[in-house]
Design a protein around this motif. Structure first.
Motif, PDB file in Angstrom:
ATOM      1  N   LEU A  43      35.116  48.348  19.694  1.00 45.06           N
ATOM      2  CA  LEU A  43      34.894  49.537  20.434  1.00 45.06           C
ATOM      3  C   LEU A  43      34.476  50.592  19.658  1.00 45.06           C
ATOM      4  CD1 LEU A  43      38.046  49.688  22.732  1.00 45.06           C
ATOM      5  CD2 LEU A  43      35.747  49.121  23.514  1.00 45.06           C
ATOM      6  N   PHE A  44      34.689  51.033  18.519  1.00 44.40           N
ATOM      7  CA  PHE A  44      34.486  52.179  17.727  1.00 44.40           C
ATOM      8  C   PHE A  44      32.961  51.867  17.015  1.00 44.40           C
ATOM      9  CE2 PHE A  44      38.762  53.459  17.319  1.00 44.40           C
ATOM     10  CZ  PHE A  44      38.854  54.250  18.518  1.00 44.40           C
ATOM     11  N   LEU A  45      32.769  50.658  16.604  1.00 43.69           N
ATOM     12  CA  LEU A  45      31.422  50.338  15.660  1.00 43.69           C
ATOM     13  C   LEU A  45      30.517  49.889  16.781  1.00 43.69           C
ATOM     14  CD1 LEU A  45      32.699  48.709  12.447  1.00 43.69           C
ATOM     15  CD2 LEU A  45      31.978  51.075  12.767  1.00 43.69           C
ATOM     16  N   PHE A  46      30.550  49.168  17.574  1.00 38.94           N
ATOM     17  CA  PHE A  46      29.933  48.517  18.453  1.00 38.94           C
ATOM     18  C   PHE A  46      29.702  48.958  19.950  1.00 38.94           C
ATOM     19  CE2 PHE A  46      31.292  45.835  15.048  1.00 38.94           C
ATOM     20  CZ  PHE A  46      30.248  45.643  14.188  1.00 38.94           C
ATOM     21  N   GLY A  47      30.821  49.457  20.553  1.00 42.69           N
ATOM     22  CA  GLY A  47      30.888  49.554  21.933  1.00 42.69           C
ATOM     23  C   GLY A  47      31.151  48.422  22.617  1.00 42.69           C
ATOM     24  N   HIS A  48      31.648  47.344  22.071  1.00 43.40           N
ATOM     25  CA  HIS A  48      31.953  46.118  22.775  1.00 43.40           C
ATOM     26  C   HIS A  48      32.601  46.342  24.103  1.00 43.40           C
ATOM     27  CE1 HIS A  48      31.940  43.465  18.826  1.00 43.40           C
ATOM     28  NE2 HIS A  48      30.791  43.818  19.415  1.00 43.40           N
ATOM     29  N   GLY A  49      31.795  45.553  24.959  1.00 37.92           N
ATOM     30  CA  GLY A  49      32.203  45.429  26.638  1.00 37.92           C
ATOM     31  C   GLY A  49      31.858  46.739  27.298  1.00 37.92           C
ATOM     32  N   LEU A  50      31.200  47.913  26.761  1.00 38.98           N
ATOM     33  CA  LEU A  50      31.241  49.112  27.344  1.00 38.98           C
ATOM     34  C   LEU A  50      29.886  49.174  28.196  1.00 38.98           C
ATOM     35  CD1 LEU A  50      32.536  51.554  24.406  1.00 38.98           C
ATOM     36  CD2 LEU A  50      33.624  50.578  26.465  1.00 38.98           C
ATOM     37  N   THR A  51      28.874  49.701  27.541  1.00 44.00           N
ATOM     38  CA  THR A  51      27.666  50.035  28.301  1.00 44.00           C
ATOM     39  C   THR A  51      26.194  49.403  27.565  1.00 44.00           C
ATOM     40  OG1 THR A  51      27.161  51.923  26.994  1.00 44.00           O
ATOM     41  CG2 THR A  51      28.508  52.158  28.887  1.00 44.00           C
ATOM     42  N   THR A  52      25.186  49.110  28.088  1.00 46.93           N
ATOM     43  CA  THR A  52      23.973  48.749  27.804  1.00 46.93           C
ATOM     44  C   THR A  52      23.484  49.393  26.440  1.00 46.93           C
ATOM     45  OG1 THR A  52      22.787  49.561  29.212  1.00 46.93           O
ATOM     46  CG2 THR A  52      23.563  47.563  29.803  1.00 46.93           C
ATOM     47  N   PHE A  53      23.778  50.619  26.610  1.00 50.17           N
ATOM     48  CA  PHE A  53      23.146  51.748  25.514  1.00 50.17           C
ATOM     49  C   PHE A  53      23.974  51.879  24.498  1.00 50.17           C
ATOM     50  CE2 PHE A  53      25.872  54.993  27.411  1.00 50.17           C
ATOM     51  CZ  PHE A  53      25.797  54.758  28.901  1.00 50.17           C
ATOM     52  N   ALA A  54      25.410  51.272  24.379  1.00 53.16           N
ATOM     53  CA  ALA A  54      26.346  51.354  23.330  1.00 53.16           C
ATOM     54  C   ALA A  54      25.792  50.994  22.130  1.00 53.16           C
ATOM     55  CB  ALA A  54      27.534  50.592  23.580  1.00 53.16           C
ATOM     56  N   GLY A  55      25.868  52.039  21.015  1.00 57.63           N
ATOM     57  CA  GLY A  55      25.517  51.494  19.658  1.00 57.63           C
ATOM     58  C   GLY A  55      24.086  52.202  19.191  1.00 57.63           C
ATOM     59  N   ARG A  56      23.500  52.692  20.382  1.00 56.14           N
ATOM     60  CA  ARG A  56      22.277  53.612  20.037  1.00 56.14           C
ATOM     61  C   ARG A  56      22.264  55.038  19.725  1.00 56.14           C
ATOM     62  NH1 ARG A  56      18.593  51.579  25.225  1.00 56.14           N
ATOM     63  NH2 ARG A  56      18.938  49.182  25.168  1.00 56.14           N
ATOM     64  N   HIS A  57      23.442  55.586  19.917  1.00 56.95           N
ATOM     65  CA  HIS A  57      23.556  56.914  19.729  1.00 56.95           C
ATOM     66  C   HIS A  57      24.554  57.316  18.364  1.00 56.95           C
ATOM     67  CE1 HIS A  57      21.905  58.182  23.391  1.00 56.95           C
ATOM     68  NE2 HIS A  57      22.462  57.036  23.918  1.00 56.95           N
ATOM     69  N   ARG A  58      24.128  58.042  17.619  1.00 57.40           N
ATOM     70  CA  ARG A  58      24.788  58.325  16.135  1.00 57.40           C
ATOM     71  C   ARG A  58      26.150  58.531  16.435  1.00 57.40           C
ATOM     72  NH1 ARG A  58      22.667  62.746  11.868  1.00 57.40           N
ATOM     73  NH2 ARG A  58      23.997  62.056  10.147  1.00 57.40           N
ATOM     74  N   ASN A  59      26.570  59.588  17.319  1.00 58.14           N
ATOM     75  CA  ASN A  59      27.836  60.153  17.664  1.00 58.14           C
ATOM     76  C   ASN A  59      28.768  58.928  18.480  1.00 58.14           C
ATOM     77  OD1 ASN A  59      26.978  62.016  16.308  1.00 58.14           O
ATOM     78  ND2 ASN A  59      27.825  63.629  17.329  1.00 58.14           N
ATOM     79  N   LEU A  60      30.004  59.177  18.217  1.00 58.21           N
ATOM     80  CA  LEU A  60      31.040  58.167  18.844  1.00 58.21           C
ATOM     81  C   LEU A  60      31.131  58.749  20.589  1.00 58.21           C
ATOM     82  CD1 LEU A  60      32.944  56.251  18.499  1.00 58.21           C
ATOM     83  CD2 LEU A  60      34.813  58.004  18.096  1.00 58.21           C
ATOM     84  N   PRO A  99      47.988  37.799  12.601  1.00 58.25           N
ATOM     85  CA  PRO A  99      47.815  38.018  14.155  1.00 58.25           C
ATOM     86  C   PRO A  99      47.884  39.585  14.035  1.00 58.25           C
ATOM     87  CG  PRO A  99      49.970  37.164  13.374  1.00 58.25           C
ATOM     88  CD  PRO A  99      49.198  37.038  12.101  1.00 58.25           C
ATOM     89  N   HIS A 100      48.626  40.465  13.101  1.00 61.48           N
ATOM     90  CA  HIS A 100      48.631  41.924  13.326  1.00 61.48           C
ATOM     91  C   HIS A 100      47.381  42.399  13.323  1.00 61.48           C
ATOM     92  CE1 HIS A 100      48.800  40.684   9.113  1.00 61.48           C
ATOM     93  NE2 HIS A 100      48.613  41.854   8.553  1.00 61.48           N
ATOM     94  N   TYR A 101      46.204  41.892  12.930  1.00 67.80           N
ATOM     95  CA  TYR A 101      44.800  42.316  13.049  1.00 67.80           C
ATOM     96  C   TYR A 101      44.292  42.330  14.281  1.00 67.80           C
ATOM     97  CZ  TYR A 101      43.725  42.614   8.021  1.00 67.80           C
ATOM     98  OH  TYR A 101      43.766  43.129   6.710  1.00 67.80           O
ATOM     99  N   GLY A 102      44.830  41.689  15.480  1.00 69.04           N
ATOM    100  CA  GLY A 102      44.383  41.515  16.501  1.00 69.04           C
ATOM    101  C   GLY A 102      43.996  42.800  17.158  1.00 69.04           C
ATOM    102  N   PRO A 103      44.935  43.667  17.654  1.00 66.94           N
ATOM    103  CA  PRO A 103      44.752  44.949  18.247  1.00 66.94           C
ATOM    104  C   PRO A 103      43.754  45.922  17.579  1.00 66.94           C
ATOM    105  CG  PRO A 103      47.163  44.121  18.422  1.00 66.94           C
ATOM    106  CD  PRO A 103      46.588  43.568  17.427  1.00 66.94           C
ATOM    107  N   VAL A 104      44.044  45.813  16.211  1.00 61.76           N
ATOM    108  CA  VAL A 104      43.040  46.725  15.458  1.00 61.76           C
ATOM    109  C   VAL A 104      41.589  46.150  15.531  1.00 61.76           C
ATOM    110  CG1 VAL A 104      42.594  47.513  13.059  1.00 61.76           C
ATOM    111  CG2 VAL A 104      44.929  46.930  13.886  1.00 61.76           C
ATOM    112  N   MET A 105      41.327  45.169  15.385  1.00 62.16           N
ATOM    113  CA  MET A 105      39.920  44.719  15.655  1.00 62.16           C
ATOM    114  C   MET A 105      39.446  44.746  17.000  1.00 62.16           C
ATOM    115  SD  MET A 105      39.557  43.807  12.341  1.00 62.16           S
ATOM    116  CE  MET A 105      37.787  43.505  12.427  1.00 62.16           C
TER     117      MET A 105
END
Length: 417
Positions: free
Chosen positions: A250-267, A239-245
């Motif tokens: 967010l950092f790898l895939f931009g989950h829940g953010l914008t339609t263009f999340a993940g298309r740009h190289r920089n964070l 269960p300690h993995y929940g907040p980390v994942m």
């Protein structure tokens, strides 16, 4: 609990903070072209400058410039930016966003970090959660390993034994199960840390990141992030993995953010302010009043039918109904827009929003519906419209700095309507 060390950002870091609708007149021509690719985040003015709108968060350019976009929150008429207070309010609102678990961004940490760059705030919280995970031990799984050993341990593989050890009978080609940290969740975490490494400026964040990278030294980075994300699981043993994942998503895939999340190289971490405000208002109505039950995006009802089948569905932002009753009392719709409290009867309200609320009112049998907008110096008291003579529509101001008082005023206005 958050580490108490102060965040110290490298002095030569190119970090800029703007609010919604403010021009980015500090970026270079090359960076301007790069930022223009974030469709819907910036609009170009007639003089060529870009203005931030619709999304709030952090963008890092290829040259390392960090652009921090804060919401335009009215703080009582003071024209000074007050970025610290605005940031604290936004982070508090973000705790209610549907893409976050509240434990991912604790309120106590928000108060401690409001003075610091938003990207470093997010990174620090990820690292604090990850440090707690590492102290609890990395999750492991059994994997099948084939080895040529100087002793017999496991299941002898006869074909491979003959091929490899025909002339060397002192070795044994065997297969056995080994408890390994090489599992999808750990590979994804390692990759997230690697992506953050060139972005982080804060001294303490860099120290924590370096220590945690050493903890994951035996874990390879993911070769296929999307496949590993589909395979990873946070079961009852971890269960300690929940907040980390959540942060990894967010950092790898931009989950829940914008339609263009993940298309740009920089964070880049850009949150849709319309959605953040809607979720904050919903949470506030649940927390600060007990007269009504509160539902988000429901109850859903068919809006139109074709050949006996529902073709379109109504999903109101917020529904209120009395306890022990099934019928909806009020439908509310939250809009992150600055309306104009001028003499013009439309007050800058989108007519399409009125059509939508009228459909909700008729569809759910409500006599009164409401549009909720952020409170500003020019919009502090409710507006009341009669739609086609049989439906009351209220436009209610909501002060995000004082949600409890805003909810109570809204409930009183609805009751009197």
């Amino acid at each position: 609990m958050l580490a108490t060390q102060r965040i110290q950002v490298t002095p030569n870091a190119r970090h800029h903070t703007v609010r919604e609708y403010e021009p980015l007149d500090f970026v270079t021509a090359q960076e301007r072209e790069e930022l223009k690719s974030f469709q819907g985040v910036f609009k170009q003015n007639s003089n060529g400058t870009l203005t931030a709108s619709n999304y709030v968060g952090v963008i890092t350019t290829k040259r390392g410039t960090v652009v921090e976009i804060l919401p335009k929150i009215d703080l009582g008429g003071d024209p000074a930016p007050h970025h610290e207070k605005t940031k604290r309010l936004f982070l508090s609102m973000l705790r209610c966003w549907r893409g976050f678990d509240k434990e991912t961004l604790p309120e106590s940490d928000i108060r401690a970090l409001r003075r610091f760059p938003m990207l470093e705030v997010f990174v620090r919280q990820f690292l604090v959660n990850l440090n707690a995970l590492a102290r609890g031990g990395l999750a492991r799984r059994y994997i099948s390993v084939e080895e040529n050993l100087p002793y017999l341990g496991g299941r002898l593989l006869f074909r491979e034994q003959i091929r490899e050890n025909l002339t060397n009978q002192a070795r044994f080609y065997v297969a056995h199960d080994e408890l390994s940290v090489n599992r999808p969740a750990n590979r994804l975490i390692h990759s997230a840390m690697a992506k953050l490494t060139p972005q982080v400026q804060d001294t303490e964040n860099r120290r924590l990141l370096h220590l945690l990278m050493a903890t994951f030294a035996d874990v390879p980075q993911t070769a296929n992030p999307h496949a590993d994300w589909q395979r990873h699981q946070v079961d009852r043993s971890m269960p300690h993995y929940g907040p980390v994942m959540q942060w990894v998503g967010l950092f790898l895939f931009g989950h829940g953010l914008t339609t263009f999340a993940g298309r740009h190289r920089n964070l880049s971490l850009l949150f849709p302010m319309e959605q953040v405000f809607e979720d904050f208002v919903t949470h506030s109505f649940r927390r600060h009043q007990t007269t009504y039950c509160v539902a988000a995006q429901r109850p859903q009802k068919p809006f139109a039918n074709i050949d006996g089948q529902a073709a379109f569905t109504m999903k109101p932002d917020i529904s209120l109904w009395k306890k022990n009753r099934k019928d909806v009392a009020f439908i509310l719709d939250a809009k992150w827009k600055r309306i104009i409290a001028a003499d013009h009867p439309k007050h800058g309200i989108d007519q399409g929003d009125l059509y939508q609320l009228y459909a909700y009112g008729k569809g759910y049998g409500c006599a009164t519906v409401a549009l909720i907008y952020p409170q500003t110096q020019n919009f502090r008291t409710k507006l009341r419209y009669q739609i086609l003579g049989d439906l009351t529509l209220l436009c209610l101001p909501f002060d995000v700095a004082h949600p409890k008082e805003s909810v109570q005023r809204s409930i009183e206005a609805l009751a009197r309507a």
